[in-house]
Design a protein around this motif. Structure first.
Motif, PDB file in Angstrom:
ATOM      1  N   ASP A  54      -9.408   2.722   4.804  1.00 53.07           N
ATOM      2  CA  ASP A  54      -8.207   2.499   5.612  1.00 53.07           C
ATOM      3  C   ASP A  54      -8.033   3.504   6.751  1.00 53.07           C
ATOM      4  O   ASP A  54      -6.942   3.626   7.310  1.00 53.07           O
ATOM      5  CB  ASP A  54      -6.934   2.506   4.741  1.00 53.07           C
ATOM      6  N   ASP A  84      -8.561   1.887   0.630  1.00 58.19           N
ATOM      7  CA  ASP A  84      -8.374   3.000  -0.288  1.00 58.19           C
ATOM      8  C   ASP A  84      -7.285   2.622  -1.293  1.00 58.19           C
ATOM      9  O   ASP A  84      -6.200   2.176  -0.906  1.00 58.19           O
ATOM     10  CB  ASP A  84      -7.966   4.266   0.476  1.00 58.19           C
ATOM     11  N   ASN A  86      -5.435   4.443  -3.015  1.00 58.35           N
ATOM     12  CA  ASN A  86      -4.299   5.353  -3.039  1.00 58.35           C
ATOM     13  C   ASN A  86      -3.294   5.086  -1.916  1.00 58.35           C
ATOM     14  O   ASN A  86      -2.153   5.520  -1.997  1.00 58.35           O
ATOM     15  CB  ASN A  86      -4.795   6.801  -2.938  1.00 58.35           C
ATOM     16  N   ARG A  87      -3.731   4.409  -0.863  1.00 58.74           N
ATOM     17  CA  ARG A  87      -2.828   4.091   0.254  1.00 58.74           C
ATOM     18  C   ARG A  87      -3.232   2.728   0.830  1.00 58.74           C
ATOM     19  O   ARG A  87      -3.526   2.599   2.022  1.00 58.74           O
ATOM     20  CB  ARG A  87      -2.890   5.187   1.322  1.00 58.74           C
ATOM     21  N   TYR A  88      -3.218   1.749  -0.020  1.00 51.96           N
ATOM     22  CA  TYR A  88      -3.752   0.420   0.266  1.00 51.96           C
ATOM     23  C   TYR A  88      -3.121  -0.202   1.509  1.00 51.96           C
ATOM     24  O   TYR A  88      -1.910  -0.387   1.583  1.00 51.96           O
ATOM     25  CB  TYR A  88      -3.513  -0.464  -0.963  1.00 51.96           C
ATOM     26  N   ASP A  89      -3.964  -0.491   2.504  1.00 49.54           N
ATOM     27  CA  ASP A  89      -3.500  -1.129   3.743  1.00 49.54           C
ATOM     28  C   ASP A  89      -4.618  -2.043   4.238  1.00 49.54           C
ATOM     29  O   ASP A  89      -5.365  -1.701   5.151  1.00 49.54           O
ATOM     30  CB  ASP A  89      -3.155  -0.069   4.785  1.00 49.54           C
ATOM     31  N   SER A 248     -10.676   9.920   0.761  1.00 52.37           N
ATOM     32  CA  SER A 248      -9.801   9.410  -0.283  1.00 52.37           C
ATOM     33  C   SER A 248      -8.949  10.542  -0.842  1.00 52.37           C
ATOM     34  O   SER A 248      -8.125  11.104  -0.140  1.00 52.37           O
ATOM     35  CB  SER A 248     -10.623   8.736  -1.376  1.00 52.37           C
TER      36      SER A 248
END
Length: 267
Positions: A54, A84, A86-89, A248
């Protein structure tokens, strides 16, 4: 005052260098030689993109798209961790894919982060809708200059199937083969299966690269990992490991700029 000015100047240089190491896109070009069994691969040009996580490179990923477009590859391989967990976009990463589809056919395999999101099927569906060939432990055959070439895509083993099991399901044939697999730490499995050319990522270049030594740490390999960047060869198997583009859990790269690889094959 003079000492303070020098300190500030040095600090500014270090901060600028650190920032560039994490955002400045680098292009690695390499030529790989293939033996007689891969003669039909001669001249094939491949863009290898991995571990975007991301990250962004220009508005709507324009810098990343332009870097690939300038080289006009025949194929584009994406070897996992496009997003990712942890910060899904997903939309942010799909912006790059939308730019890639107008350049060359794209082949994609999952990384561990796609599996970890529990959105794996949605991600695959979105990519397929854009025209990407998603290979889920599958083998496909394409034509290049009138000759047949196999492309094998191995899902990340976090999905529940080991790399060695997938390789045993798809033993080498007489055709040249290009293999996409996120994990480089199982290099010996690729060698044992006689895979010809393997494209991998996952190691993030070792995160911190020590000049003259290599990467410091990589998932699945621990400290001073063996496979972090470049080409590794054993018994006729060549594995190309991308340093990747994003980060990440550990958010910084040191002496390890984000990378896109362009490979030209020759006999």
């Amino acid at each position: 005052m003079k000492k303070l000015a020098v300190f500030i100047a040095v600090l500014a240089v270090l901060v600028g260098s650190f920032y560039y190491s994490n955002t400045g896109l680098s292009v690695t070009e390499m030529t790989l030689q293939v033996g007689e069994e891969g003669a039909s691969l001669e001249g094939l040009q491949i863009a290898h993109v991995s571990d975007l996580h991301d990250a962004t490179f220009g508005e709507e990923q324009v810098d990343l798209i332009d870097a690939v477009k300038q080289k006009q590859p025949d194929l584009i391989f994406i070897t996992g961790d496009l997003i990712d967990s942890n910060r899904y976009d997903l939309e942010q990463s799909l912006a790059a894919v939308r730019g890639f589809v107008d350049i060359a056919p794209i082949y994609y395999v999952t990384g561990n982060h796609e599996i970890a999101t529990d959105e794996e099927n949605a991600i695959k569906s979105k990519l397929s809708q854009l025209g990407v060939t998603v290979l889920s432990n599958e083998l496909t055959t394409i034509s290049y200059q009138g000759q047949s070439i196999e492309i094998l895509g191995i899902e990340d083993p976090l999905s529940g199937t080991s790399v060695s099991d997938v390789l045993s399901l798809h033993p080498r044939s007489e055709l040249p083969r290009l293999t996409l697999s996120h994990r480089p730490e199982v290099f010996e499995d690729y060698v044992a299966a006689r895979e010809q050319l393997v494209f991998s990522g996952h190691a993030h270049g070792g995160q911190l690269r020590i000049p003259g030594v290599g990467g410091l740490i990589a998932p699945g390999q621990g400290f001073f990992p063996s496979y972090t960047a470049g080409v590794y060869e054993e018994q006729g198997t060549q594995m190309i490991v991308s340093r990747g583009l994003g980060n990440s859990l550990f958010p910084y790269r040191i002496f390890n700029r984000p990378e896109v690889i362009f490979i030209t094959l020759e006999r």
